[in-house]
Design an enzyme around this catalytic site. Structure first.
Site, PDB file in Angstrom:
ATOM      1  N   ASP A   1     -71.978  18.112  39.663  1.00 60.17           N
ATOM      2  CA  ASP A   1     -71.509  19.183  40.531  1.00 60.17           C
ATOM      3  C   ASP A   1     -72.132  18.939  41.908  1.00 60.17           C
ATOM      4  O   ASP A   1     -73.089  18.160  42.042  1.00 60.17           O
ATOM      5  CB  ASP A   1     -71.886  20.560  39.972  1.00 60.17           C
ATOM      6  CG  ASP A   1     -71.011  21.656  40.588  1.00 60.17           C
ATOM      7  OD1 ASP A   1     -70.347  21.384  41.615  1.00 60.17           O
ATOM      8  OD2 ASP A   1     -70.990  22.782  40.063  1.00 60.17           O
TER       9      ASP A   1
HETATM   10  C1  BGC Z   1     -68.674  24.170  42.367  1.00 59.51           C
HETATM   11  C2  BGC Z   1     -67.632  23.260  41.733  1.00 59.51           C
HETATM   12  C3  BGC Z   1     -66.734  22.705  42.805  1.00 59.51           C
HETATM   13  C4  BGC Z   1     -67.577  21.991  43.810  1.00 59.51           C
HETATM   14  C5  BGC Z   1     -66.767  21.364  44.940  1.00 59.51           C
HETATM   15  C6  BGC Z   1     -69.379  23.516  43.518  1.00 59.51           C
HETATM   16  O1  BGC Z   1     -70.120  24.443  44.239  1.00 59.51           O
HETATM   17  O2  BGC Z   1     -69.587  24.605  41.395  1.00 59.51           O
HETATM   18  O3  BGC Z   1     -66.895  23.987  40.785  1.00 59.51           O
HETATM   19  O4  BGC Z   1     -65.759  21.883  42.234  1.00 59.51           O
HETATM   20  O5  BGC Z   1     -68.476  22.905  44.412  1.00 59.51           O
HETATM   21  O6  BGC Z   1     -66.253  22.333  45.763  1.00 59.51           O
END
Ligand code: BGC
Length: 695
Positions: free
Chosen positions: A253
């Site tokens: 993530d």
């Molecule tokens: C989130 C993800 C997301 C990623 C990119 C993160 O803060 O937890 O779900 O895909 O950001 O935006």
């Protein structure tokens, strides 16, 4: 769902590979290996992370970086899950909890397919969705993105959504692996979960996405799992995910990596959004000193390149210019889904609303009456100009004798409100009050309970429409209003869909994908949910352990599985929801086959209203030697039935439906003995039963 959509969808689906054969075949792996054999260490290190320096368009933190020398193109990614986000305006679909509430696999496939088209039209190769973390309590700020509390319903929804996306040649990314069931302090709270609970409740959706949908990518979660951060957790990634046959890309993530050696050896292939720890400067000395075998890096590069190869990205452009960015088909999928998600929880003869008469109209008010509300964070969309239809706009476009007036909810005209045929009161959350990176309140945002009480006292014909990602506190007003509908975050077509439901053109057919307890404390997870901890206890944990932690003490008894086990009665059970019709369930016949049982029964629409019913099939152990929930959902079917007509259906229950996860052997074990097969309209409204013996 209409016939045209269904036939287009089945065409799309016929192109799908059989689940067991991964697209990432040996040929793709072979080709990837050849490319990797030509790569320098520096080039390998550059492939395994994103870059957000913004020096070139690809360095925006949402790309796998390209390599011109080796003919590897940069691959664009976008969030997810309600449509294509990141530097674009796009069709905005209903949120995850709404898809699960539809209990309709075709709805999930449709939305996935629409997103696949939208991605292709923009040259997006990897969609960062779906999100599938299990609903433990109403407080998790991201419940709206996910599929509720039941692993079977969540899996079916996810598998079909992923198949839809990938049928368009776009990769899906299932997230957040794993146990990211709260947003509060999500970077540092360790989710501590036992093996049986992990396998029975929290892993199945990820596992089926691998085994049945051949998902291309998996995103790890922010939180530590049993004390080790998810992106650096070999038990999670190699011990579980890869053991299910996953051949694709494991990405972190955004900003969830901490140590170079742990991350490189822990299993993640791709660090996002940039090279915090997996960069050439930090990796090279480890290789030079012999601490790290370069083959570990090769494996990551092969995983990435073989997946790109399998999707044709090494050879063909990702963008399909023939698909319009504002696609009619995508809008239809969004509408079809929005019509099936809303759940009617209460209706004392108010709905459907009648057209206005004798100068009376329908008054619409409330904070969510004339906007299209959405949850916040990375799931927040930028809709296409002019496409968002609010509840007020939907109702005012009804025609056919309906007259709708929008009223300022901050300053209502109480006299006029007293005179309306009916009042539609749109309350709930939005991106400021429910979203990523924070947990939300159980109560509706400030002032809304009081607003509901005052409006209902002024006009008894008030229907409350709640926009949220899950249960809200209704105790202060439920007995004062005749009707309540959960609208979730229904996307751009939400206003049209809700107007169709309120006016009776469509009978509500959504059913709760979680237990609506009616009180935060009744939820079995309540005492084990972090925010309820005493501050001193929290600080102590932070001091004595590497991380503070939340122990999933309710174990496998999450949501409705805890009703009998803990002896708590919910306000509205899992699977519950009203329509404008009544159904009779009859004639159950269970036949034993080679692998399990087939269950045949008939549903009759007893009313003059065309409607859909969700028949839910639960398996209930009798005198089980293994500790198990009183019943578990193992199959379901949504049937659309014409007035006064009947339909007979057969559902199959493979033997695996009678198993539990055995920690002694680390495998699923079928438990012989007696079971009741229960067919019902909710988890607590069982209409038909038959007993079987599993040998
Ligand atoms: C989130 C993800 C997301 C990623 C990119 C993160 O803060 O937890 O779900 O895909 O950001 O935006």
């Amino acid at each position: 769902m209409n016939k045209l959509l269904l036939s287009i969808m089945s065409l799309a689906m016929s192109a799908l590979p059989a689940a067991a054969q991964s697209r990432i075949n040996d040929e793709a792996v072979q080709r990837a290996r050849q490319i990797v054999s030509k790569m320098t260490l520096e080039e390998k290190c550059r492939l395994i992370h994103g870059d957000e320096s913004r020096e070139t368009p690809d360095c925006d933190g949402f790309h796998i970086l390209g390599n011109e020398r080796l003919g590897i193109p940069a691959v664009r990614m976008a969030d997810g899950p309600q449509g294509v986000r990141n530097n674009t305006h796009s069709t905005y679909y209903p949120c995850g909890i709404s898809l699960a509430a539809s209990w309709n696999r075709d709805v999930a496939t449709g939305v996935g397919t629409g997103i696949g088209y939208d991605a292709r039209s923009r040259g997006v190769g990897i969609m960062l969705c779906p999100g599938v973390n299990i609903y433990r309590t109403a407080l998790n700020g991201r419940n709206f993105e996910y599929y509720g509390e039941d692993p079977y319903l969540a899996s079916e929804t996810a598998v079909n959504y992923i198949k839809g996306i990938q049928s368009r040649g776009v990769m899906a990314t299932i997230k957040h692996f794993a146990f990211n069931n709260q947003e509060y302090d999500r970077h540092s709270v360790s989710s501590n979960v036992d093996e049986r609970t992990a396998n029975e409740i929290y892993f199945p959706t990820f596992r089926k996405a691998v085994e049945q949908a051949d998902v291309a990518c998996v995103m790890t979660s922010y939180n530590p799992v049993n004390g080790t951060h998810a992106a650096e957790n070999p038990w999670l990634i190699d011990g579980n995910l890869r053991s299910w046959g996953f051949r694709g890309i494991v990405m972190s993530d955004w900003t969830s990596t901490y140590s170079t050696i742990d991350c490189v050896t822990g299993g993640v292939d791709l660090e996002m959004p940039r090279d915090y720890v997996m960069n050439y400067e930090l990796v090279k000395p480890l290789v030079d000193n012999g601490v790290l075998d370069e083959a570990v890096l090769d494996r990551k590069c092969v995983n990435i390149l073989s997946t790109l190869c399998a999707y044709g990205f090494l050879d063909n452009p990702m963008q399909d210019p023939d698909i319009p960015e504002d696609y009619e088909l995508s809008r239809q999928y969004a509408l079809a889904a929005a019509l099936e998600g809303p759940v009617m929880l209460k209706n004392e003869k108010l709905l459907p609303l009648k057209p206005f008469s004798k100068g009376k109209d329908i008054v619409v008010l409330g904070p969510n009456a004339d906007i299209v509300p959405f949850g916040g964070g990375s799931g927040k969309m930028s809709p296409i100009e002019g496409r968002n239809i609010s509840l007020y706009r939907g109702l005012s476009e009804l025609g056919k004798g309906y007259k709708t007036t929008l009223m300022d909810w901050k300053n209502p005209d109480w006299t006029r409100l007293g005179k309306a045929t009916a009042v539609v009161l749109a309350v709930g959350f939005n991106h400021d009050t429910e979203g990523e990176n924070f947990d939300r309140s159980y109560a509706l945002p400030e002032g809304q309970d009081e607003l509901i009480r005052r409006v209902a006292a002024t006009n008894p014909n008030t229907v409350v429409v709640v926009y949220s990602g899950g249960e809200v506190d209704v105790t202060g007003w439920l007995d004062k209003v005749p009707a309540l509908i959960m609208a979730w975050y229904p996307g751009q077509e939400g206003g049209t869909a809700m107007a169709s439901i309120l006016s009776g053109k469509t009978s509500p057919s959504g059913r709760l994908p979680f237990t609506f307890w009616g009180s935060l404390e009744k939820n079995p997870a309540y005492a084990n949910y972090y925010v309820n901890k005493d501050k001193a206890e929290y600080a102590n944990e932070k001091r004595f352990w590497k991380y503070p932690f939340v122990e999933y003490r309710e174990g496998i008894f999450v949501g409705y599985r805890g009703v009998e086990h803990f002896g708590v009665q919910p306000l509205f059970p899992f699977g519950y929801g009203l329509g404008y019709s009544q159904f009779e369930y009859k004639d159950i016949v269970v036949a034993e086959g080679l692998d399990g049982f087939s269950v045949t029964f008939t549903l009759k629409n007893k009313s003059l209203v065309k409607a859909s019913e969700v028949a839910q099939l639960y398996v209930a152990p009798v005198d089980s030697k293994v500790l198990k929930p009183a019943r578990e959902l193992k199959e379901y079917a949504k049937l659309y039935i014409e007035p006064l007509k009947s339909q007979t259906i057969t559902l199959h229950l493979p033997k695996s439906c009678f198993s539990h996860y055995d920690t002694a052997t680390s495998s699923w074990v079928v438990d012989p003995g007696k079971y009741m097969i229960q067919v019902g309209a909710s988890s607590l409204d069982i209409r038909l039963e038959a007993s079987v013996t599993v040998k």
